[in-house]
Design an enzyme around this catalytic site. Structure first.
Site, PDB file in Angstrom:
ATOM      1  N   ASP A 194       0.835  -1.158  -0.032  1.00  0.00           N
ATOM      2  CA  ASP A 194       0.143   0.114  -0.011  1.00  0.00           C
ATOM      3  C   ASP A 194       0.946   1.281   0.041  1.00  0.00           C
ATOM      4  O   ASP A 194       0.713   2.334  -0.529  1.00  0.00           O
ATOM      5  CB  ASP A 194      -1.025   0.038   1.295  1.00  0.00           C
ATOM      6  CG  ASP A 194      -1.789   0.884   1.278  1.00  0.00           C
ATOM      7  OD1 ASP A 194      -2.424   1.379   2.237  1.00  0.00           O
ATOM      8  OD2 ASP A 194      -2.124   1.760   0.118  1.00  0.00           O
ATOM      9  N   ASP A 212      -9.612  -0.695   3.248  1.00  0.00           N
ATOM     10  CA  ASP A 212      -8.963  -0.398   4.489  1.00  0.00           C
ATOM     11  C   ASP A 212      -9.740  -1.011   5.622  1.00  0.00           C
ATOM     12  O   ASP A 212      -9.359  -1.440   6.409  1.00  0.00           O
ATOM     13  CB  ASP A 212      -8.927   1.021   4.711  1.00  0.00           C
ATOM     14  CG  ASP A 212      -7.873   1.699   3.781  1.00  0.00           C
ATOM     15  OD1 ASP A 212      -7.988   2.740   3.300  1.00  0.00           O
ATOM     16  OD2 ASP A 212      -6.883   1.164   3.528  1.00  0.00           O
TER      17      ASP A 212
END
Lengths: 437, 229
Positions: A258, A356
């Site tokens: 990420d 997330d």
């Protein structure tokens, strides 16, 4: 049952846009041509709503240091936006933890695995287990990378229909199949008698309303609720089907990925966000949780698509600049005034990728699974929230899309392992001796 | 019956702090953030102190029970000390952040006063401390079980509610405790401590610190010397 590809696709496209957040600050720092009328629009909205006959305050406002006002707005918006994200993240985690603790299905270890983690973990040999979990992680991460790149390429070459079809298929699967499974397990756990026609009705209604809310229009709260529910469902699937050690290594690896994907100049997620911003389009609603209202959503009188929304507001802003409302724009002016009051409070929300939500919930869910100790779960929960808070603080400082996973997952992992191995024996011996601290 | 025990003890334990949270903290986002950060700092202090204790235990002879108990006492003492340190550190951090914010926003001054911050921070510390003590016990109490099975008093829980100042534990098989009240005591103390740093000279603060630590270490003075298995 090995889950099919489209389920993984759904996960992947959510993780594809996992960690992108658009800037929270109303366009003070956007250096596009859209920003200027919008900026004056925002600044002028205050005098517009109070009265058009005072150029004075407007001048003063203009002359006041933009930085000071900007920073104060940062603070005012910052804390509120953090809470606007705390609540859905907390809700998702609560749903996942409640399910894990009550429905035993999601903690039963089966021999079935996802095809993305093909190596079996042998509990007998530590070295072999570690190696297999690393290999599983590599497979999983490469699948995610490939999917993300495909998504970005499709988006760049404007194959919107393909992407929409993909998203619709994956949310269909989540909303119908996984929720059917989930409901079935909950009924089994609580021994509730249910007949198929009722079940079909429930699932059908749930699924169809969910599809409409997510992909088309719907009340904001309902859309947010559905996004939270599908994130929780996805997280539960991961908790069930990822092997023990692989899950932890995957969590670590994906936060590193990420970081790279969002911050590196050629990272796929960064390119996606920049392309979306250049074209001034919102990123697909099925992938992003948005905390504030795009005020056209759900309004009965709106006939313009979302992309025209900002043009609308800019036109309204241009009108206000002249201080005149033309009669033929009365309806527009009416709408503009309505939006002025609405938008004064929540001009921009914060967006958080669904991936997330999923990974936060996976971490907390796994903490709830292993050990049965509530302290560990609570510690991970607090750690993730603080990580999210720090990320939003950084977002307010840097004002560009940031990865939301690294800080939270790092804190979460550190706190999980340390609470499980260090704090738990300490608290247990304290409790045994009845000492309190 | 277990459900009644669970809810009753949960409400006794977390009632005051929960209502404090709902009525004073929940409306303001900044306070919620400060609360959660306070909980985080308490957690950090617990982590570090249990790390120290763990190292000490691993380095020592695990067969010697007296030594283990001594190490535990040392662990508690160190943990309390570290909690105070972290409380102070958090307070300084908040002060600095508040000054920074006040400097930036030119007209309003700071959005939140030092006293409010101290109160919320103390509440955060207290909630986390109470939660860590209570939650496992509460969840265990949901399982099958009976109070007073070893002949102890069944009025234990109710009397637990009366004594505000006490950290004592009446002997019982079930460990439902005064930690909520401990927590209340702690948080009030904490707020006073922090506020006193603002207002009063340092000697008073040191005195308050000592009192805090003495209060916490009073748990060693327990009539029941035997560990509950």
């Amino acid at each position: 049952m090995n889950t099919s590809d489209s389920e993984e696709d759904s996960y992947n496209e959510r993780s594809a846009l996992v960690q992108c957040e658009s800037p929270t600050i109303p366009s003070y720092n956007q250096d596009h041509d859209m920003s200027l009328p919008q900026e004056t629009d925002t600044k002028r909205r205050r005098p517009v709503s109070s009265g058009l006959d005072e150029p004075g305050p407007v001048e003063r406002e203009r002359a006041s240091t933009p930085d000071g006002e900007e920073e104060e707005l940062t603070l005012k918006y910052g804390a509120k936006h953090v809470i606007m994200l705390f609540i859905p993240v907390t809700l998702c985690m609560v749903v996942v933890v409640a399910t894990i603790k009550s429905v035993s299905f999601y903690t039963e270890k089966t021999s079935q695995r996802l095809i993305y983690t093909p190596f079996e973990e042998d509990p007998n040999s530590v070295g072999q287990r570690l190696l297999n979990s690393l290999l599983n992680t590599m497979v999983m991460i490469s699948v995610i990378v490939v999917m993300t790149i495909i998504l970005v390429v499709l988006y760049k070459y404007r194959c919107y229909k393909f992407i929409h079809g993909w998203l619709i298929l994956s949310s269909l699967m989540l909303l119908f199949w996984f929720s059917f499974m989930y409901l079935g397990e909950v009924f089994k756990t609580y021994n509730v008698a249910m007949d198929y026609p009722t079940l079909v009705m429930i699932i059908w209604n749930f699924g169809v309303v969910g599809m409409i809310c997510i992909h088309w229009k719907g009340p904001l709260r309902l859309q947010q609720a559905y996004l939270i529910v599908i994130s929780a469902l996805m997280a539960l699937i991961f908790i069930k089907y990822l092997p023990e050690w692989s899950a932890w290594v995957i969590l670590g690896a994906i936060s590193i990925y990420d970081l790279i994907a969002v911050l590196c100049p050629k990272g796929p997620l960064r390119m996606l966000v920049e392309t979306a911003q250049e074209r001034n389009e919102p990123i697909f609603p099925a992938l992003i949780y948005s905390s504030a209202m795009v005020w056209m959503v759900g309004m009965a009188d709106s006939s313009n698509p979302d992309s025209a929304d900002e043009r609308q507001r800019n036109e309204g802003g241009a009108l206000a600049q002249e201080g005149v409302e033309s009669e033929d724009d009365a309806t527009q002016g009416g709408r503009r005034r309505y939006s002025a009051e609405e938008d004064l409070e929540e001009d921009r929300g914060v967006k958080l990728g669904l991936g997330d939500f999923i990974f936060y919930s996976v971490l907390v869910g796994k903490a709830a699974t292993t050990g049965g100790d509530w302290n560990t779960t609570l510690a991970c929960f607090v750690a993730i929230l603080i990580g999210l808070c720090l990320t939003l603080l950084l977002l307010a400082i840097f004002k560009k899309a940031l990865p939301a996973l690294p800080i939270s997952i790092t804190f979460g992992l550190v706190f999980y392992f340390s609470t499980d191995n260090l704090v738990r024996p300490f608290m247990d011996s304290l409790a045994a001796h009845q000492y309190y601290i | 019956m277990t459900l009644a025990v669970f809810f009753g003890c949960a409400f006794i334990a977390f009632g005051p702090s929960f209502s404090l949270f709902v009525f004073t903290v929940a409306k303001d986002p900044l306070r919620v953030i400060i609360l959660i950060a306070g909980a985080f700092f308490w957690l950090l202090s617990l982590l570090l102190s249990s790390l120290v204790w763990f190292i000490a235990v691993k380095a020592s002879n695990s067969q010697d029970l007296g030594l283990q108990r001594g190490l535990l006492m040392f662990g508690v003492f160190f943990s309390v000390l570290l909690q105070e340190v972290f409380r102070f550190v958090y307070y300084r951090l908040l002060r600095k952040a508040n000054e920074g914010l006040a400097a930036i926003s030119d007209d309003d001054g700071s959005a939140i006063s030092v006293r409010q911050m101290a109160y919320v921070a103390g509440l955060g510390f207290g909630i986390m401390s109470g939660a860590f003590s209570m939650i496992n016990v509460l969840s265990d109490s949901l399982g099958p079980g009976t109070v007073g099975i070893f002949g102890d008093s069944q009025y234990y829980f109710i009397t637990a509610g009366e004594l505000l100042q006490s950290l004592m534990e009446t002997p019982s098989h079930f460990k439902v405790q005064f930690s909520p009240l401990t927590m209340a005591f702690t948080l009030i103390n904490c707020c006073l401590l922090i506020v006193s740093k603002v207002v009063v000279k340092s000697r008073y603060c040191v005195g308050l610190e000592m009192q805090n630590m003495v209060m916490k270490n009073m748990c060693f003075i327990s009539t029941n010397k035997q560990p509950i298995c």
